[in-house]
Design an enzyme around this catalytic site. Structure first.
Site, short mmCIF file in Angstrom:
data_model
loop_
_atom_site.label_atom_id
_atom_site.label_comp_id
_atom_site.label_asym_id
_atom_site.label_seq_id
_atom_site.Cartn_x
_atom_site.Cartn_y
_atom_site.Cartn_z
N LYS A 1 14.74 172.47 54.69
CA LYS A 1 14.50 171.41 55.67
C LYS A 1 15.83 170.86 56.16
CE LYS A 1 15.95 168.07 54.03
NZ LYS A 1 17.29 167.69 53.46
N TYR B 1 12.31 163.06 54.92
CA TYR B 1 11.38 162.87 53.78
C TYR B 1 10.37 161.76 54.08
CZ TYR B 1 14.07 165.99 50.83
OH TYR B 1 14.67 167.10 50.31
#
Ligand code: NAD
Length: 372
Positions: free
Chosen positions: A140, A225
């Site tokens: 990510k 996140y």
């Protein structure tokens, strides 16, 4: 079998962590913690691309996997390749650099490449790996923006390989328990989520503070996140976003590199999310979810753990796991056996986050509410 549970425990560092893990060994199966059961199924043979700090963590964690094995490396630094070869018994024929890794196409002993390089490189590297006919696990953020993300998905579809994103929290037991409780209606109608994610970033010369390589600042790295967490905690896709940026250090955080962004989401069911992403506060790692019947709180919520949480019903008492070990076990099952994870980790999931990241930056720039 070499990768036994004992081996897994030996790999754990820190007595506190070991002490929290041991009482839960009985739950090994549910948690994905490797146990002593013999495993005779298929093994995902993985090459790691980018032997930096997170690549090293993944490699260590993979030593406890039964369903996934580190078998190759791709790096621009010959000395690192030598070190990894010695440490993980990697044969010369499975070692590549950034110039020649397309040749991995001719290597029948590698199934997948895990791309763990700076964000800006994910797009091209993923497409090259796909063209070489290997499955891709990409860290990510999957790419710098949604356009790139879509191109990566298309390349993997065209090559008939799978694309997964390294969303380790999607396999974390406390997180999954909160999701289970929400789905069971324990919190009632979800009304509000708060996601706070940040740390104080050090060395101003690192790639994370270079717009070209990072694609942005804290939002791309740690704020993602909260974006991803808002979606799996609320269980819906946001329909609008607003966002505001603040910067206290314009020397360290150059134009295009965000230090702190606050953002808000609206969800179709009426829930709201309020989130903070920052490179200027340490130990900021908290999720809070509230519905009309109750709450869940997690702190830390996305760090390497142990994840801690409680709800209006009491403490969460799930097993403590090494996130990357469980992730790679599960990803092996997804790639080799077509397993469907509870929370998706495919390219489409990465793309959903990228679309939201794009919208947050657009909201910061325009000062307007952006519809998704
Ligand atoms: P790092 O700087 O420690 O490692 C990056 C590696 O890429 C280094 O080995 C470096 O040599 C290599 N590299 C190749 N080409 C490069 C180039 N042109 N410029 C700079 N480095 C280059 O970074 P990291 O912390 O390992 O992060 C790598 C990726 O992993 C990032 O996308 C990051 O977001 C992701 N990450 C994910 C998690 C997670 O928990 N899922 C945690 C940390 C990092």
């Amino acid at each position: 079998m070499k990768n036994s549970r004992r081996h897994f425990l030996q790999k754990l560092t820190g007595t506190a962590l070991a002490m929290t893990v041991i009482p839960h060994l009985g739950l090994a199966k549910a948690s994905g913690i490797p146990d002593e059961q013999p495993y005779n199924g298929p093994i995902l043979r993985v090459a790691i691309m980018g032997l930096g700090s997170y690549g090293s963590r993944v490699a260590e964690a993979m030593q406890a996997c039964k369903k996934a094995k580190l078998v190759g490396v791709i790096s621009g630094t010959p000395s690192k390749i030598k070190d990894w070869q010695a440490k993980y018994s990697i044969p010369e024929k499975n070692c590549y650099n950034y110039e020649n890794f397309d040749k991995i196409k001719d290597n029948p002993d590698i199934d997948a490449v895990y791309v763990i390089t700076p964000n800006a490189l994910h797009h091209d590297q993923t497409i090259r790996v796909a063209k070489a006919g290997k499955h891709v696990i990409c860290e990510k953020p999957m790419a710098l923006n949604a356009k790139e993300g879509q191109e990566m998905i298309d390349a993997c579809n065209n090559a008939n390989v799978k694309l997964l994103v390294g969303y380790r929290m999607h396999f974390e037991p406390h997180t999954l328990e909160v999701i289970r409780m929400r789905e069971a209606g324990d919190f009632g109608k979800v009304r509000f989520f708060q996601g706070l994610c940040g740390f104080r970033i050090g060395d101003p010369g690192q790639w994370r503070l270079n717009k070209e390589l990072a694609g942005g600042g804290s939002l791309m790295d740690i704020g993602i996140y909260a974006v991803n967490g808002a979606r799996y905690m609320v269980g819906e896709e946001p329909i609008w976003v607003t966002a505001q940026e603040t910067k206290t250090d314009t020397g360290k955080f150059k134009p295009g590199v965000d230090e702190t962004i606050q953002f808000q989401f609206g969800f179709p069911g009426g829930a709201l999310a309020s989130c903070l992403s920052t490179y200027n506060m340490n130990h900021l790692d908290k999720f809070f979810l509230n519905g009309d019947k109750g709450f869940a709180e997690m702190q830390p919520s996305t760090g390497y753990g142990p994840i801690k949480g409680r709800t209006h019903k009491g403490e969460l008492n799930q097993p403590v796991v090494v996130h990357q070990t469980v992730q790679m076990e599960e990803m092996s099952d997804i790639i080799l056996n077509g397993k469907q994870p509870l929370v998706p980790v495919d390219g489409q999931e990465g793309l959903r986050d990228l679309k939201i990241l794009d919208a947050i930056y657009q909201a910061v720039k325009s000062g307007k509410k952006i519809d998704l």
